[in-house]
Each structure stands twice: as structure tokens, then as C-alpha cells.
Design a protein around this motif. Sequence first.
Motif, PDB file in Angstrom:
ATOM      1  N   ARG A 151      69.457  48.119  41.564  1.00 27.06           N
ATOM      2  CA  ARG A 151      70.083  48.070  42.903  1.00 27.06           C
ATOM      3  C   ARG A 151      71.077  47.065  42.381  1.00 27.06           C
ATOM      4  N   TYR A 152      70.946  45.929  41.869  1.00 26.23           N
ATOM      5  CA  TYR A 152      72.098  44.943  41.717  1.00 26.23           C
ATOM      6  C   TYR A 152      73.184  45.509  40.941  1.00 26.23           C
ATOM      7  N   PHE A 153      72.964  46.008  39.956  1.00 26.25           N
ATOM      8  CA  PHE A 153      73.731  46.812  39.037  1.00 26.25           C
ATOM      9  C   PHE A 153      74.789  47.750  39.662  1.00 26.25           C
ATOM     10  N   TYR A 154      74.143  48.435  40.625  1.00 27.97           N
ATOM     11  CA  TYR A 154      74.695  49.620  41.366  1.00 27.97           C
ATOM     12  C   TYR A 154      75.962  49.150  42.294  1.00 27.97           C
ATOM     13  N   VAL A 155      75.180  48.114  43.087  1.00 29.50           N
ATOM     14  CA  VAL A 155      76.226  47.277  44.145  1.00 29.50           C
ATOM     15  C   VAL A 155      77.461  46.635  43.359  1.00 29.50           C
ATOM     16  N   GLN A 156      77.136  46.045  42.155  1.00 26.61           N
ATOM     17  CA  GLN A 156      78.008  45.217  41.298  1.00 26.61           C
ATOM     18  C   GLN A 156      79.139  46.140  41.061  1.00 26.61           C
ATOM     19  N   LEU A 157      78.882  47.451  40.795  1.00 22.24           N
ATOM     20  CA  LEU A 157      79.777  48.612  40.426  1.00 22.24           C
ATOM     21  C   LEU A 157      81.208  48.566  41.400  1.00 22.24           C
ATOM     22  N   LYS A 158      80.667  48.587  42.672  1.00 23.18           N
ATOM     23  CA  LYS A 158      81.565  48.861  43.851  1.00 23.18           C
ATOM     24  C   LYS A 158      82.260  47.554  44.231  1.00 23.18           C
TER      25      LYS A 158
END
Length: 591
Positions: A123-130
Motif C-alpha cells: 500500500r505504501y509503495f502504491y501511494v508513493q507512485l502518485k
Amino acid sequence: MYYSDDVVEEVRTKNDIVDVISGYVRLQKKGSSYFGLCPFHNEKSPSFSVSRNKQMYYCFGCGAGGNVFTFLMDYENFSFVEALKVLADRAGVALPEMEYSKEAKARADRRALLLEVNKLAARYFYVQLKTEHGRTGYEYLKNRGLSEETIKAFGLGYSNKYSDDLFQYLRRKGYSEEVIRQAGLINTDEKQGVYDKFWNRVMFPIMDVNNRVIGFGGRVMGDAKPKYLNSPETEIFDKSRNLYGLNRARTSRKSYFLVCEGYMDVIALHQAGFTNAVASLGTALTNGHASLIKRYVQEVYLTYDSDEAGTKAALRAIPILKDAGITAKVIRMDPYKDPDEFIKNLGAEAFEKRIEQARNGFMFSLEMLEHSYDMNSPEGKTAFFQEAAKQLIGFEDELERNNYIEAVAGTYHVTIDSLQKLVTKTAIQAGMAKPVIRPKQAVEKEKKKEDGTLISQKVLLTWMIEDRKLFGTIKKYISPEDFTEELYRMVAEFLYEQYDAGELNPAKILNHFTEEEEHREAASLFHTKIKELTTKEEQEKALRETILRVKAYSIDYRTMHLEPTDIMGLQRLMEEKQKLEGLKKLHISIE
């Protein structure tokens, strides 16, 4: 893990099999049963039967069968306990707290914690992408042609350039350094101390078949090495027993998988509509991968890179798949390197045509073998055929071997007879011919006899649940101890107990088997394919011959396994043998 028989049976009886399977398969009532298209193999005419009376299902096409637990185990790839929990929740049954040993509880808690940490990291990586930090990774994915929908579906993310960013985030969430390390998310050295394993990389969460994040792959942004980095092996992540994209591919219900080399190939294929694509996780295809694939499909199309490394990988994979009983075909990507490039340049329709033109795995391996020989010289051509003959003797089934001999002869313009003679000669030289003089022959004959007898035992068990009156007839001559396989004997004991108690409930018997393989094998005992017998005389003759075959083998089997000092047991077997002689002359009526 263990739940009481009463709890398991309560869950089963509160989940009507027709209602449950209707959520997955469109069923239509015909007579006393319901029929639909089998979800376990491709078919055009419905052969998948579900019985409300028996609370069991059976496919007359592929042989899949069992109770409501079996269905979820096969369709969702659940363990027995996972299927039980899902059905308990569906029926509103509160399961009692599990009793663990101290070691088992510690292991279960540790695994649950690692799954939690990985899920939070994803989830953290997914948020960081944006975010602004993730702009580089986001632009990379968009430039590779991925849509927002695809990025979200695969949970793609980004690990930013701060080398301990994830570590600090997880520590703030309350996870210990040791747990984060066990999840494979951090490293430690003397200079840097603790630092994130993944940084400045586009992140690919790796999920198991139940959509749980078990690890990660990361593609570096820039020229750093390695280009791709995977999570290390952990308690929940085994590279040789997991496939990227399998959590999505298993629900495609295609009759084959497209096996790729990389994450982006899988994602590009899924985005193009080929939702049955998977990839191994930074390692060559293994026996573990092949066993995993076999659960879902019988055929694989290898879509490896068209370079030398990809060709070698395909040649290594073909025999592994063959040994697992999977047919392999090879798709060539020329003039492009991989499926991702191919689809970007030529599109999905062109790729579909490549699938149709895929080369048989064995014939492809011979095409590659040609390059090692001078096919323009008699010596080179002869050496090529000698090597081809060595590979042809690898087909144990005579019909399959002869079909390949015919195909090779036609492709390379030699007579079938000459190639057949070379294969036979090669087999003799390799010690694979002249079975008459080989010591293993007696063992092989015994195995074939046992296999036939096991089929007869399964036929009896199937007959007994189909017709209570027939059960009474069989019971006169056959006892549970006449079933020589331990699993068969256990099932027979349960069945005889039910009969004596005035009930026949095979679906309930399956509750006693919680190991996946045992559960599936026990289910198959009640769904043996039996040749249709039209007249009463034919039915009585088949019943008599089956009973005699099972009884005779039972006596022989128990005699061979009798303790030398068991005089009473020997006398009992002698008496049974005398009765068997009388049974051979007896007329067995089904009335």
C-alpha cells in the motif's frame, strides 16, 4: 489444524452444494440433478452434474468431483481449512478457536505478521507512485503503455530514493526491526546501518493464489545494478513455488497458460486481454512451478524472449513440463524481443495468430538441435537423427512415441520405418528394451495388476453409494479389509458404518479428510466412470467379476503381507480362499 467432525458437518449441511456452485457456474435442472459447463476444463456441452440429494458434484468430461469443500478447494485453490472458513462465514457458523501447539501457534502468528507487513508495504509503495517522489516511476509505467486501470489492478508502486523510508514508516506503525527483516524488506551493513532493500525502483507486488502479498520485485530507475531485484526467500515467499500473475490467471478459465519471463510481459499480456499469462519469479522454471501449473491447466505456451537466453530457457522448461504431464508449445516473438514489444508494435490480434502458430515443444527442441549439426553432410545428419532417437525413447507411451516418430520422419524427410528401427536400436543400447530379461518386469506386472484392482475397488465403492440394494449384495462378499489401499479402506469403513446405521451420506465421509490430496482422492472414489450396462444379465456378470477380482487380490495381498508367525491369520486366509472357489460358481443376483 483440526476442527471436530460435528463442526465440519454443520458447516457442510448449512451450505447447499447447488446454491454454492450456482455462484460460480450457471446450472440448469435436468431430472433430479443440475447441469452446467464444467469450470475445470473447457467444454461446449454441459457435462458438469451437481446432485442436491447426494450433495456432491461430478464432471463426466474430466472426472472432477467431490462435495462442497472439494469444489472450493479446486476452484479457489483453497486448503481444506480455508474452504471451511469461507463456508462457515457464508452460513453464519461461528467456528471454535483453534487449538495449536506452542510451536504451531508461534509459526501461524509469525506468518500472519509477515503478511500484514507485506500488505502495508504494498500500500505504501502504491501511494508513493502518485506522489512527487514517485513521478519518475509513474512516468516510466505510463511510457510503457500501462493504463491507470492496469496499474491499480496489479498494485504497482514506487520505492523512493530515501534509503530507509519504508523502514521508518513501518517502525512508526509499530512493527519491530526483526519482523521487517524477516519480511525481506530491509538489509543491514556496518556503513549504512539499516536500510531499505528496495529504493528508487518501480515495485511489483507478488501475490499468492489467494491475493495475499508475499514478496516484491523492483525495477530500478536509472542505470544501477541489478536492473531487477526480488525479495529474498522468506517464510511466506518461495520463488520456486509461486508464479507472478497466477492469482489473476487462475480465474481466466482458459485451457492453457502463457508462461513469460518477466513482470512487464505478464502485465502487458493481461492488459491486451490475455489474462492467462504468468511468469516465474526471477528464476528458471522449476518442478515446483510445473506442479503448481498442473493444478490449473494441462497445456502451456512458452512466450520467452526471442534471444539466445530465452531460447535456452524454453529448452530447459520443455522437459520439466513434460515430466509433470503438461504439453508445452513455444511462441516465437520474432522480430521482437518479448511479448510486451510484440503487442506494442503488432497488437493483440497478431499475437493471437502467433498462439495459433505455436510450435510443439518437442519439435521446437529438435529445430534448435539442428543448429548443432551440419545437416548438409551425411555424418552430421546421421548424428542428428541418433540424438533425436535418444529423445524419442523418452516417450513411454507407445502410441505417443509412434506419433512423434511419424511427425519427425515427415518433417525431416526420412521413412517412418527407418526412424522406427533407429529408435528401437537406441532403446536396446540404452537398456530400455528387452523387458523380458529385466528384473523389474515382475514388479511392473504386479503394479499393473494392482492398478486394475484399485479401479475395481473404486467401482465397488461407486456402485454402493448409487444403489442401497446393490450395497447389500456387495456387503455379503466384500468387507472393508478387502480394500487394500489405506485410504480406500478408511472410506469403506465409514461407508459400512453408515449403511448399518441406515444412512448413506458420502459427502459427509469426505469431511474426515482435511489434507488436500487425500480429500480429492477420497472424492474420486465415489465417481468412478462405469461402462453403461443395459441388461440385468450384463449387470450381474459385471458385479460378479468385480467382486471376484477384488476378493482374489485382497487374499493375495494380505497373504503377502502376513507376519510369518500369524498362524491364525493364515488359517483365516485359507478359509477365505476356499470360499472364493465356491464364490466363482455362485450366481450373484442384483434383485
